[in-house]
Design an enzyme around this catalytic site. Structure first.
Site, PDB file in Angstrom:
ATOM      1  N   ARG A  11     -30.220  38.112   4.705  1.00 54.06           N
ATOM      2  CA  ARG A  11     -29.348  37.077   5.252  1.00 54.06           C
ATOM      3  C   ARG A  11     -29.397  35.798   4.420  1.00 54.06           C
ATOM      4  NH1 ARG A  11     -31.753  41.039   6.530  1.00 54.06           N
ATOM      5  NH2 ARG A  11     -33.519  39.883   7.373  1.00 54.06           N
ATOM      6  N   CYS A  26     -33.478  38.274  14.555  1.00 51.25           N
ATOM      7  CA  CYS A  26     -33.437  37.519  13.298  1.00 51.25           C
ATOM      8  C   CYS A  26     -32.715  36.211  13.557  1.00 51.25           C
ATOM      9  CB  CYS A  26     -32.711  38.315  12.215  1.00 51.25           C
ATOM     10  SG  CYS A  26     -32.491  37.399  10.662  1.00 51.25           S
ATOM     11  N   THR A  49     -31.879  33.864  11.212  1.00 51.88           N
ATOM     12  CA  THR A  49     -30.887  33.596  10.170  1.00 51.88           C
ATOM     13  C   THR A  49     -29.599  34.367  10.406  1.00 51.88           C
ATOM     14  OG1 THR A  49     -32.784  33.426   8.663  1.00 51.88           O
ATOM     15  CG2 THR A  49     -30.601  33.377   7.675  1.00 51.88           C
ATOM     16  N   THR A  72     -36.540  30.100   7.362  1.00 54.01           N
ATOM     17  CA  THR A  72     -36.188  30.462   5.995  1.00 54.01           C
ATOM     18  C   THR A  72     -35.305  29.371   5.386  1.00 54.01           C
ATOM     19  OG1 THR A  72     -34.162  31.605   6.669  1.00 54.01           O
ATOM     20  CG2 THR A  72     -36.190  32.929   6.557  1.00 54.01           C
ATOM     21  N   LYS A 119     -43.293  39.897   5.006  1.00 49.51           N
ATOM     22  CA  LYS A 119     -42.410  40.992   4.588  1.00 49.51           C
ATOM     23  C   LYS A 119     -43.105  41.933   3.601  1.00 49.51           C
ATOM     24  CE  LYS A 119     -37.853  38.849   5.324  1.00 49.51           C
ATOM     25  NZ  LYS A 119     -37.337  39.843   6.299  1.00 49.51           N
ATOM     26  N   CYS A 153     -37.942  31.599  12.523  1.00 43.12           N
ATOM     27  CA  CYS A 153     -37.745  32.872  11.815  1.00 43.12           C
ATOM     28  C   CYS A 153     -38.564  33.879  12.594  1.00 43.12           C
ATOM     29  CB  CYS A 153     -38.211  32.788  10.373  1.00 43.12           C
ATOM     30  SG  CYS A 153     -38.297  34.411   9.553  1.00 43.12           S
TER      31      CYS A 153
END
Length: 239
Positions: free
Chosen positions: A48, A82, A84, A124, A164, A194
């Site tokens: 994203r 999510c 974003t 983010t 991640k 986030c």
């Protein structure tokens, strides 16, 4: 009770975290009292932040595929694991056949009930650039405090290079320094904006006055589904 559809895969650990929080927030004495949850762990959704920065394809087609799969399987409403991805809700909405809960709006509403006047945003680079949290907070009468470029880089790196990447021994000192600096600038609390930051907070034992947007979304979803909610969020401030 209604069935919850989770558009997930952004990333997989954040998806599991949301589902676990929904389950833990549900007051239930047996399996049959829990909520029916459908999860589409769609790891094909393009990044994203890259899309927002013009460095990658739009996630909208894959998000729509997830929404359609969940709808066809019987979901009554949708949530997205999510933050974003909420930037891409406007182009999605005309094609959705069932409602979607906005994590962003729910979190801003919660901050208002707590009486906060200034909150820091941990998110983010993409989420910060979109202004989605800033607009929601300002609409709620709350001043958003964004990280500086260096602070934002530290937070972004923890998400991508730490969570991640599945790195358990990631060095979070730069993030802790960023939190200290933002507190000095007046942040009364920090929105974990986030869905992988709550995972990071638990994984790396980071402390602070945090507002877990995933928890806020989970509890709103539980109530909308028609179940009794065992809230793990601080109670609204007295007025």
């Amino acid at each position: 009770m209604k069935t919850i559809g989770i558009i997930g895969g952004m990333g997989p650990m954040a998806t599991v975290d949301l589902m676990q929080k929904i389950i833990c927030a549900t007051e239930a004495r047996e399996d049959q009292e829990h909520i029916h949850i459908l999860v589409d762990n769609n790891t094909n959704v393009p990044d994203r932040t890259a899309a927002i920065l013009g460095q990658g394809p739009s996630p909208v087609p894959e998000l729509l595929k997830s929404a359609e799969r969940l709808t066809s399987q019987g979901a009554d409403f949708l949530v997205m694991a999510c933050n974003t991805a909420h930037y891409f809700l406007p182009p999605l909405l005309p094609y959705l056949q069932i409602p979607v809960i906005s994590m962003i709006e729910a979190t801003a509403e919660y901050c208002k009930t707590q009486g906060y006047q200034k909150v820091g945003l941990l998110a983010t680079t993409g989420t910060c650039r979109t202004g989605i949290y800033q607009r929601a907070l300002e609409h709620a009468g709350i001043e958003p405090l964004l990280p500086t470029e260096a602070q934002g880089a530290a937070i972004h790196a923890m998400i991508y290079d730490g969570v991640k990447a599945g790195l358990r021994d990631y060095d979070t000192q730069p993030v802790c320094q960023a939190l200290h600096e933002m507190e000095a600038a007046g942040a009364e609390a920090f929105i974990l904006g986030c869905t992988e930051i709550p995972v990071a907070v638990a994984m790396y034992h980071i402390t602070g006055n945090f507002i877990d947007a995933t928890q806020v979304l989970a509890e709103k979803a539980v109530r909308l589904a028609g179940a009794s909610c065992h809230s793990q969020l601080p109670q609204p401030a007295a007025r």
